[in-house]
Design a protein around this motif. Structure first.
Motif, mmCIF file in Angstrom:
data_model
loop_
_atom_site.group_PDB
_atom_site.id
_atom_site.type_symbol
_atom_site.label_atom_id
_atom_site.label_comp_id
_atom_site.label_asym_id
_atom_site.label_seq_id
_atom_site.Cartn_x
_atom_site.Cartn_y
_atom_site.Cartn_z
ATOM 1 N N LYS A 73 0.828 -1.217 0.000
ATOM 2 C CA LYS A 73 0.000 0.000 0.000
ATOM 3 C C LYS A 73 0.855 1.256 0.000
ATOM 4 O O LYS A 73 0.537 2.237 -0.684
ATOM 5 C CB LYS A 73 -0.933 -0.011 1.212
ATOM 6 C CG LYS A 73 -1.878 1.186 1.259
ATOM 7 C CD LYS A 73 -2.834 1.078 2.441
ATOM 8 C CE LYS A 73 -3.798 2.266 2.473
ATOM 9 N NZ LYS A 73 -4.750 2.166 3.622
ATOM 10 N N TYR A 74 1.927 1.239 0.764
ATOM 11 C CA TYR A 74 2.730 2.449 0.936
ATOM 12 C C TYR A 74 4.114 2.355 0.291
ATOM 13 O O TYR A 74 4.953 3.229 0.491
ATOM 14 C CB TYR A 74 2.893 2.762 2.435
ATOM 15 C CG TYR A 74 1.591 3.112 3.100
ATOM 16 C CD1 TYR A 74 0.989 4.360 2.916
ATOM 17 C CD2 TYR A 74 0.932 2.175 3.908
ATOM 18 C CE1 TYR A 74 -0.210 4.677 3.518
ATOM 19 C CE2 TYR A 74 -0.284 2.482 4.519
ATOM 20 C CZ TYR A 74 -0.848 3.732 4.316
ATOM 21 O OH TYR A 74 -2.049 4.037 4.912
ATOM 22 N N GLY A 75 4.321 1.317 -0.510
ATOM 23 C CA GLY A 75 5.626 1.096 -1.098
ATOM 24 C C GLY A 75 6.128 2.239 -1.952
ATOM 25 O O GLY A 75 7.325 2.552 -1.940
ATOM 26 N N GLN B 149 4.057 -5.844 -7.220
ATOM 27 C CA GLN B 149 2.600 -5.964 -7.275
ATOM 28 C C GLN B 149 1.998 -5.072 -8.357
ATOM 29 O O GLN B 149 1.007 -5.430 -8.992
ATOM 30 C CB GLN B 149 2.004 -5.591 -5.906
ATOM 31 C CG GLN B 149 0.497 -5.809 -5.787
ATOM 32 C CD GLN B 149 0.117 -7.276 -5.891
ATOM 33 O OE1 GLN B 149 0.897 -8.150 -5.501
ATOM 34 N NE2 GLN B 149 -1.056 -7.548 -6.437
ATOM 35 N N ALA B 150 2.593 -3.928 -8.597
ATOM 36 C CA ALA B 150 2.048 -2.969 -9.565
ATOM 37 C C ALA B 150 2.103 -3.495 -10.992
ATOM 38 O O ALA B 150 1.275 -3.109 -11.831
ATOM 39 C CB ALA B 150 2.811 -1.645 -9.468
ATOM 40 N N SER C 251 6.831 6.848 -9.089
ATOM 41 C CA SER C 251 6.290 6.935 -7.732
ATOM 42 C C SER C 251 5.082 7.859 -7.696
ATOM 43 O O SER C 251 4.027 7.523 -7.127
ATOM 44 C CB SER C 251 7.360 7.438 -6.755
ATOM 45 O OG SER C 251 8.468 6.574 -6.721
ATOM 46 N N ILE C 252 5.209 9.030 -8.317
ATOM 47 C CA ILE C 252 4.104 10.002 -8.312
ATOM 48 C C ILE C 252 2.890 9.442 -9.035
ATOM 49 O O ILE C 252 1.750 9.616 -8.581
ATOM 50 C CB ILE C 252 4.572 11.330 -8.951
ATOM 51 C CG1 ILE C 252 5.610 12.010 -8.053
ATOM 52 C CG2 ILE C 252 3.386 12.260 -9.197
ATOM 53 C CD1 ILE C 252 6.261 13.223 -8.665
ATOM 54 N N LEU C 253 3.122 8.770 -10.159
ATOM 55 C CA LEU C 253 2.015 8.178 -10.911
ATOM 56 C C LEU C 253 1.208 7.223 -10.056
ATOM 57 O O LEU C 253 -0.036 7.233 -10.077
ATOM 58 C CB LEU C 253 2.549 7.436 -12.136
ATOM 59 C CG LEU C 253 3.058 8.289 -13.305
ATOM 60 C CD1 LEU C 253 3.715 7.389 -14.362
ATOM 61 C CD2 LEU C 253 1.915 9.088 -13.941
ATOM 62 N N LEU D 112 9.176 -8.933 -16.391
ATOM 63 C CA LEU D 112 9.542 -7.515 -16.321
ATOM 64 C C LEU D 112 9.301 -6.946 -14.934
ATOM 65 O O LEU D 112 10.053 -6.081 -14.463
ATOM 66 C CB LEU D 112 8.765 -6.719 -17.374
ATOM 67 C CG LEU D 112 9.230 -6.911 -18.821
ATOM 68 C CD1 LEU D 112 8.269 -6.225 -19.792
ATOM 69 C CD2 LEU D 112 10.646 -6.378 -19.013
ATOM 70 N N ALA D 113 8.252 -7.420 -14.259
ATOM 71 C CA ALA D 113 7.989 -6.980 -12.886
ATOM 72 C C ALA D 113 9.146 -7.388 -11.978
ATOM 73 O O ALA D 113 9.576 -6.622 -11.106
ATOM 74 C CB ALA D 113 6.678 -7.562 -12.378
#
Length: 211
Positions: free
Chosen positions: A6-8, A74-75, A205-207, A83-84
């Motif tokens: 959640k906060y990664g 996870q994203a 990160s911002i995205l 690739l992840a």
């Protein structure tokens, strides 16, 4: 683990900010170090008055990058598991082998040859910097696979900028070339290169924080 997922990306952004600010904040307390010519790792040299602060700060920055790894994976895992894994490993390598190794294995410019600590430091920095450079490539490939034309283009531009300035920094370390204007300012070349390495991480990160 859910907390990290959640906060990664907050940890990832914090890692960049912490890493970026390190030489400029510590430079206030070490004015004799010429930041235009000296590489950042010299803040951790055995003769540095801010050595302990630099070593601790480097480990903290590295830990922030590591805490971001579950969220990164996870994203993107549903889009491409290989690739992840690569984009996550790139950040992990930088966090461990560049930041944390810098904190645990500092350089000693008083030695006439590299000692064990300097060998580990320099080897780790090389490996970590490789992950640093490859990060925008993996993100570019991910967004291309996802079919997001706008972000594909954005990260391609960031990738090219990162590679160009990494090349300039690399040239500044080559004997013969490092006597040329601009290239004779190794510290400046390193900091500019790092700035363009940070940009893709900040943008990603911002995205995800805004999503």
């Amino acid at each position: 683990m859910d907390f990290l997922r959640k906060y990664g990306f907050y940890f990832l952004l914090s890692g960049v900010v912490s890493d970026f600010l390190t030489p400029y904040v510590l430079g206030i307390f070490y004015p004799k170090l010429n930041q235009m010519t000296a590489v950042i790792s010299l803040f951790g040299d055995v003769g540095s008055p801010v050595r302990k602060a630099f070593l601790i700060w480097s480990v903290i920055s590295g830990c922030l990058y590591i805490l971001a790894m579950p969220a990164l994976y996870q994203a993107f895992v549903t889009n491409s598991k290989p690739l992840a894994l690569l984009v996550t490993a790139a950040i992990g390598l930088y966090g461990v082998t560049d930041c944390i190794f810098t904190g645990l294995f500092s350089v000693d410019t008083n030695e006439t040859s590299w000692n064990f600590s300097t060998w580990i430091h320099n080897l780790g920095s090389g490996i970590g910097y490789g992950g640093f450079i490859l990060f925008p490539l993996f993100v570019f490939l991910l967004y291309r696979k996802m079919g997001d034309a706008q972000l594909t283009q954005s990260f391609f531009i960031l990738l090219v900028a990162s590679l160009v300035f990494a090349g300039i920094y690399g040239a500044a370390r080559i004997p013969g070339l490092n006597q040329l204007p601009v290239l004779n300012q190794l510290g400046f070349c390193q900091r500019i290169s790092f700035f363009f390495n940070y940009l893709p991480i900040v943008w990603l990160s911002i995205l995800h924080i805004r999503a």
